[in-house]
Design a protein around this motif. Structure first.
Motif, PDB file in Angstrom:
ATOM      1  N   ALA A  27     -14.280 -25.242  10.745  1.00 49.81           N
ATOM      2  CA  ALA A  27     -14.756 -26.028  11.895  1.00 49.81           C
ATOM      3  C   ALA A  27     -13.921 -27.302  12.048  1.00 49.81           C
ATOM      4  O   ALA A  27     -13.555 -27.675  13.175  1.00 49.81           O
ATOM      5  CB  ALA A  27     -16.236 -26.368  11.721  1.00 49.81           C
ATOM      6  N   GLY A  30     -10.683 -26.359  13.532  1.00 46.13           N
ATOM      7  CA  GLY A  30     -10.869 -26.117  14.956  1.00 46.13           C
ATOM      8  C   GLY A  30     -10.874 -27.402  15.765  1.00 46.13           C
ATOM      9  O   GLY A  30     -10.270 -27.495  16.827  1.00 46.13           O
ATOM     10  N   GLY A  55      -8.547 -23.461  19.205  1.00 46.19           N
ATOM     11  CA  GLY A  55      -9.387 -24.408  18.480  1.00 46.19           C
ATOM     12  C   GLY A  55     -10.871 -24.189  18.747  1.00 46.19           C
ATOM     13  O   GLY A  55     -11.696 -24.252  17.828  1.00 46.19           O
ATOM     14  N   LEU A  58     -12.183 -21.154  16.770  1.00 45.68           N
ATOM     15  CA  LEU A  58     -12.499 -21.503  15.379  1.00 45.68           C
ATOM     16  C   LEU A  58     -13.769 -22.345  15.292  1.00 45.68           C
ATOM     17  O   LEU A  58     -14.634 -22.110  14.447  1.00 45.68           O
ATOM     18  CB  LEU A  58     -11.340 -22.273  14.753  1.00 45.68           C
ATOM     19  N   LEU A  59     -13.871 -23.316  16.157  1.00 46.03           N
ATOM     20  CA  LEU A  59     -14.997 -24.233  16.108  1.00 46.03           C
ATOM     21  C   LEU A  59     -16.314 -23.534  16.444  1.00 46.03           C
ATOM     22  O   LEU A  59     -17.304 -23.682  15.723  1.00 46.03           O
ATOM     23  CB  LEU A  59     -14.753 -25.392  17.073  1.00 46.03           C
ATOM     24  N   ASN A  62     -17.695 -21.154  13.755  1.00 45.49           N
ATOM     25  CA  ASN A  62     -18.041 -21.721  12.450  1.00 45.49           C
ATOM     26  C   ASN A  62     -19.004 -22.898  12.516  1.00 45.49           C
ATOM     27  O   ASN A  62     -19.316 -23.476  11.479  1.00 45.49           O
ATOM     28  CB  ASN A  62     -16.767 -22.154  11.721  1.00 45.49           C
TER      29      ASN A  62
END
Length: 127
Positions: A27, A30, A55, A58-59, A62
């Protein structure tokens, strides 16, 4: 000597701790990628948007809090978030989203008589 049940519990606790640390790390990565995309966005070309999307992927995968915030923002501003949601899909429609953004920006900036993208689209539709 500890029993097998105690060893299993400690192994499970260790795995959970490692999983949480990995989630926090991804996170954070991200967030850094999104910030890098925002920094690159003013440069010519579409460099910022794909970086921001990576990004966000990913963020949002997670972080539960970030996912909730993103959903609230989507409900508040659906027209702004829709292109990003289309890019976050498993098979993103990159060209269609790019073309839609070109048309939107052209409509905001260029006077009606000088709009190139709309005229080009109409020419290709006739064929």
């Amino acid at each position: 000597m500890p029993s097998m049940r105690a060893l299993r519990a400690s192994d499970e606790l260790a795995r959970e701790l490692v999983a949480r640390l990995v989630r926090v790390g991804l996170a954070s990565l991200g967030v850094l990628i999104v910030l890098a995309g925002i920094a690159v966005a003013p440069l010519p070309g579409p460099g910022g948007l794909p970086v921001i999307v990576v990004g966000l992927m990913l963020l949002l995968r997670n972080s539960f809090k970030a996912r909730r915030t993103f959903v609230r923002f989507q409900h508040a501003h659906p027209k702004m978030v829709f292109p990003i949601r289309r890019l976050l899909r498993r098979e993103p429609e990159i060209l269609l989203v790019s073309w839609q953004q070109v048309l939107r920006i052209e409509r905001l900036i260029v006077p009606r008589k000088l709009r190139f993208a709309i005229k080009t689209r109409r020419r290709f539709r006739r064929r």
